[in-house]
Design an enzyme around this catalytic site. Structure first.
Site, PDB file in Angstrom:
ATOM      1  N   SER A  56     -24.213  19.353  40.595  1.00 20.55           N
ATOM      2  CA  SER A  56     -23.778  20.457  39.750  1.00 20.55           C
ATOM      3  C   SER A  56     -23.082  20.024  38.469  1.00 20.55           C
ATOM      4  O   SER A  56     -22.969  20.813  37.529  1.00 20.55           O
ATOM      5  CB  SER A  56     -22.842  21.386  40.526  1.00 20.55           C
ATOM      6  OG  SER A  56     -21.754  20.649  41.066  1.00 20.55           O
ATOM      7  N   ASP A  67     -13.793  25.985  37.481  1.00 15.29           N
ATOM      8  CA  ASP A  67     -13.856  26.747  38.732  1.00 15.29           C
ATOM      9  C   ASP A  67     -13.405  25.861  39.890  1.00 15.29           C
ATOM     10  O   ASP A  67     -12.777  24.830  39.673  1.00 15.29           O
ATOM     11  CB  ASP A  67     -15.262  27.340  38.956  1.00 15.29           C
ATOM     12  CG  ASP A  67     -16.320  26.272  39.265  1.00 15.29           C
ATOM     13  OD1 ASP A  67     -15.960  25.076  39.343  1.00 15.29           O
ATOM     14  OD2 ASP A  67     -17.500  26.632  39.441  1.00 15.29           O
ATOM     15  N   HIS A  76     -15.502  22.394  39.506  1.00 10.78           N
ATOM     16  CA  HIS A  76     -16.018  21.787  38.280  1.00 10.78           C
ATOM     17  C   HIS A  76     -15.054  21.815  37.102  1.00 10.78           C
ATOM     18  O   HIS A  76     -14.319  22.786  36.918  1.00 10.78           O
ATOM     19  CB  HIS A  76     -17.319  22.496  37.881  1.00 10.78           C
ATOM     20  CG  HIS A  76     -18.292  22.585  39.002  1.00 10.78           C
ATOM     21  ND1 HIS A  76     -18.435  23.732  39.767  1.00 10.78           N
ATOM     22  CD2 HIS A  76     -19.134  21.666  39.521  1.00 10.78           C
ATOM     23  CE1 HIS A  76     -19.349  23.517  40.703  1.00 10.78           C
ATOM     24  NE2 HIS A  76     -19.781  22.277  40.577  1.00 10.78           N
TER      25      HIS A  76
END
Length: 377
Positions: free
Chosen positions: A38, A334, A337
């Site tokens: 991600s 978040d 991340h």
């Protein structure tokens, strides 16, 4: 002077290995192939019907794109910033290009490279497998499938040009964070010791890079794990403190990073003609956290967007999330991340930083190392 002398033997070794294999001339790299999770996912997961890990909703992408792109941050990733430094367009998600190629097989392959990264994936094939993510192993298969020459192009020069692009491209690998997090999130799920588990991860790095090399990749950049024990999402692990980082997780990350650095430095001898860089995400990220005010951060602990303790209990954008006023002042966007601001600082460090941030050379130097006679497999 002493510092220079300490580095000098390493410089001799570095130049000796590469310059005997490379007839170097200046050339600009204009293509990047991105693999991983991600941190670099440019939107692949949003095309996967059964995937449970997505960021294709607001407020993801709000600080730069003004709409969600599938990236797990509020704007650009490190890979995006580096594309800008190379003065090329952002790499499109493989899943998007694959669908376009399926409609028109004569469509030219993107000259700026491609992004295969899938959020939630790990180096170990079973990591988040039930969440429907694309493992590193499958990402590699996707890449190799694109090398096969379509029947209608057998008598054309398409394949030669394609392999030449690969030979001159940068290859990014960022993976392992989800493996480490899963090791702590699901205690007892693995019967391996920490050392055995990490060694299994590093073996997958070896297998992956071997295949990349066999397919023509020569400029390889391995991104280390960051301070994963400090992510707000650590609160999802039972018994984790909110007033400090999870030391055991960081210890595992440091152990993995040491092995990854050794592997990166072994690339020239193990893969003749190839160059391996080690991008020290952990050390670089911790520098920003330790000197937060200097780098413009007012909060290095909580997520800008989310809910629950540290805003890390739920993903940004769902469950009545809360959002900070200025994401640029937050290290984390978040629960898992970094913010776009953090990614930008890291990208700048890897582009033109010193050996503490990226070694043995930085990306700006790497893009000028080129050899037109490298063997293409």
């Amino acid at each position: 002077m002493i510092g220079m002398m300490e580095r000098f033997p390493h410089l001799i070794i570095f130049l000796g290995v590469f310059l005997t294999a490379l007839a170097s001339v200046d050339a600009e790299v204009k293509s990047v192939f991105v693999f991983g999770d991600s941190q670099f996912d440019a939107g692949n997961n949003q095309y996967l019907k059964d995937c449970k890990l997505k960021a294709n909703f607001k407020p993801y992408g709000s600080s730069f794109f003004n709409h969600p792109t599938g990236r797990f941050t509020n704007g650009r990733t490190v890979a995006d910033f580096i594309a800008q430094y190379l003065e090329i367009e952002f790499q499109k998600p493989y899943q998007e290009v694959y669908r376009l190629l399926a409609k028109d097989s004569r469509m030219p392959f993107p000259s700026n490279g491609l992004n295969f990264a899938s959020a939630g994936s790990g180096l170990l094939p079973d990591t988040n497998k039930k969440a429907g993510v694309t493992s590193i192993q499958v990402q590699l298969q996707q890449f190799e499938a694109l090398l096969a020459k379509p029947p209608h192009l057998e008598n054309s020069t398409h394949q030669h040009i394609h392999l030449k692009q690969i030979n001159e491209s940068l290859f990014f690998l960022v993976s392992g964070g989800n493996d480490v997090f899963s090791y702590f999130l699901l205690p007892g799920a693995s019967n391996m010791t920490m050392e055995t588990y990490v060694d299994a991860m590093l073996k997958e790095v070896d297998r992956f890079i071997t295949k990349i090399y066999m397919n023509g990749g020569r400029r390889i950049v391995l991104f280390s794990l960051g301070p994963i024990g400090c992510i707000p999402g650590r609160v999802l692990i039972r018994g984790t403190p909110t007033d400090r980082c999870l030391d055991k997780m960081d210890e595992m990350a440091v152990y993995f990073n040491a092995g990854l650095k050794r592997f990166a430095y072994s690339i020239p001898s193990k893969y003749p003609g190839a160059i391996g860089l080690y991008a020290a995400v952990y050390v670089t990220g911790q520098k920003y956290r330790d000197n937060a005010k200097e780098y413009g951060f007012t909060n290095i602990n909580d997520a800008c967007c989310g809910n629950g303790p540290l805003n890390g209990g739920w993903q940004c954008g769902i469950f009545g999330y809360k959002m900070c006023k200025n994401p640029n002042e937050y290290f984390f966007w978040d629960f898992f991340h970094p913010s776009e601001r953090t990614y930008e600082l890291i990208a700048k460090a890897f582009w033109a930083g010193d050996k503490d941030e990226i070694s043995p050379i930085n990306l700006k130097t790497l893009v000028h190392i080129y050899n037109k006679t490298l063997p293409i497999h």
